[in-house]
Design a protein around this motif. Sequence first.
Motif, PDB file in Angstrom:
ATOM      1  N   PRO A 191       0.815  -1.219   0.000  1.00 32.36           N
ATOM      2  CA  PRO A 191       0.000   0.000   0.000  1.00 32.36           C
ATOM      3  C   PRO A 191       0.852   1.274   0.000  1.00 32.36           C
ATOM      4  O   PRO A 191       0.489   2.263  -0.642  1.00 32.36           O
ATOM      5  N   ALA A 192       1.996   1.252   0.669  1.00 33.69           N
ATOM      6  CA  ALA A 192       2.877   2.420   0.663  1.00 33.69           C
ATOM      7  C   ALA A 192       3.589   2.563  -0.688  1.00 33.69           C
ATOM      8  O   ALA A 192       3.705   3.670  -1.223  1.00 33.69           O
ATOM      9  N   PHE A 193       4.062   1.447  -1.242  1.00 38.60           N
ATOM     10  CA  PHE A 193       4.724   1.496  -2.552  1.00 38.60           C
ATOM     11  C   PHE A 193       3.776   2.012  -3.631  1.00 38.60           C
ATOM     12  O   PHE A 193       4.186   2.744  -4.535  1.00 38.60           O
ATOM     13  N   ASN A 194       2.501   1.588  -3.537  1.00 37.34           N
ATOM     14  CA  ASN A 194       1.554   1.832  -4.624  1.00 37.34           C
ATOM     15  C   ASN A 194       0.557   2.948  -4.347  1.00 37.34           C
ATOM     16  O   ASN A 194      -0.193   3.332  -5.249  1.00 37.34           O
ATOM     17  N   GLY A 195       0.517   3.447  -3.113  1.00 34.80           N
ATOM     18  CA  GLY A 195      -0.487   4.442  -2.770  1.00 34.80           C
ATOM     19  C   GLY A 195      -1.892   3.895  -2.920  1.00 34.80           C
ATOM     20  O   GLY A 195      -2.814   4.623  -3.303  1.00 34.80           O
ATOM     21  N   ASP A 196      -2.065   2.619  -2.617  1.00 30.99           N
ATOM     22  CA  ASP A 196      -3.327   1.923  -2.864  1.00 30.99           C
ATOM     23  C   ASP A 196      -3.469   0.799  -1.840  1.00 30.99           C
ATOM     24  O   ASP A 196      -2.572  -0.051  -1.732  1.00 30.99           O
ATOM     25  N   PRO A 197      -4.560   0.743  -1.084  1.00 30.06           N
ATOM     26  CA  PRO A 197      -4.697  -0.267  -0.037  1.00 30.06           C
ATOM     27  C   PRO A 197      -5.192  -1.622  -0.513  1.00 30.06           C
ATOM     28  O   PRO A 197      -5.433  -2.509   0.302  1.00 30.06           O
ATOM     29  N   SER A 198      -5.318  -1.823  -1.807  1.00 30.59           N
ATOM     30  CA  SER A 198      -6.049  -3.002  -2.300  1.00 30.59           C
ATOM     31  C   SER A 198      -5.256  -4.313  -2.259  1.00 30.59           C
ATOM     32  O   SER A 198      -5.843  -5.380  -2.380  1.00 30.59           O
ATOM     33  N   TRP A 199      -3.918  -4.261  -2.144  1.00 31.88           N
ATOM     34  CA  TRP A 199      -3.098  -5.472  -2.201  1.00 31.88           C
ATOM     35  C   TRP A 199      -3.386  -6.287  -3.467  1.00 31.88           C
ATOM     36  O   TRP A 199      -3.652  -7.476  -3.446  1.00 31.88           O
ATOM     37  N   THR A 200      -3.356  -5.583  -4.597  1.00 30.83           N
ATOM     38  CA  THR A 200      -3.432  -6.257  -5.893  1.00 30.83           C
ATOM     39  C   THR A 200      -2.108  -6.058  -6.626  1.00 30.83           C
ATOM     40  O   THR A 200      -1.370  -5.110  -6.367  1.00 30.83           O
ATOM     41  N   LEU A 201      -1.829  -6.980  -7.544  1.00 32.20           N
ATOM     42  CA  LEU A 201      -0.622  -6.915  -8.361  1.00 32.20           C
ATOM     43  C   LEU A 201      -0.971  -7.323  -9.789  1.00 32.20           C
ATOM     44  O   LEU A 201      -1.978  -8.001 -10.009  1.00 32.20           O
ATOM     45  N   PRO A 202      -0.132  -6.952 -10.750  1.00 33.13           N
ATOM     46  CA  PRO A 202      -0.276  -7.515 -12.096  1.00 33.13           C
ATOM     47  C   PRO A 202       0.559  -8.777 -12.226  1.00 33.13           C
ATOM     48  O   PRO A 202       1.648  -8.875 -11.652  1.00 33.13           O
TER      49      PRO A 202
END
Length: 228
Positions: A170-181
């Motif tokens: 979430p810190a790396f991506n600015g997104d709390p979703s815990w998704t990846l490609p």
Amino acid sequence: MTLQARLDAFKADFEAGKPPYNVPYSVIETMHRATAELIASGAAQRALKAGDMAPVFSLPDADGNMVSSAALLKNGPLVMSFYRGVWCPYCNMELQALQAALPGFQEAGASLVAISPQTAPNSRKSMRQNALAFPILSDARNDVAASFGLRFAMQDYLVELYKSLKNDLPAFNGDPSWTLPMPARFVIGQDGVIAYAEVNPDYTLRPDPSELMPALEALKASTVGSAS
């Protein structure tokens, strides 16, 4: 040495727990379990393939400038690499291999972009650390990855493992979703049709950039043929 040979050598040292990694085998087992479950889910088979029409997108680069796939395709074919982030050593080795292959892509008339869900500061870090001369685009929430069929939600036990390893996505991506490609490579022709697609749910397996060249050469030949 091919890209996969470099990845295999790193994986062998990492999974053996050699310094500086010193990773407990329980961690390796959990990662293997998560990869096996993603493979078994069939997600990779549902991703876009050669012959499909590529989604049109516009994403910010590491400096915040918007980059449009439509604009890039006006100049020639587009090579795209979806990767997980600056924290992933396999991804960084792939970026380095793509940089080494960049002159060949350019000679074929193609542009190259890498896409990850990470924030712009982390993309700038990726570019510095890997000495990249091509843009990294920030795909917030993996929305563009989802349009290509690449986004997946991490299993709860894998999220807990990442948290225990202080790998704060979430810190790396600015997104709390815990998704990846899922890592993926695409070559898109100027008509918007995907000429090459490689998607692998096992993040330790990546094609050598040279494997993209036949598709680029075929596109170049078809362009020359249609102009004559």
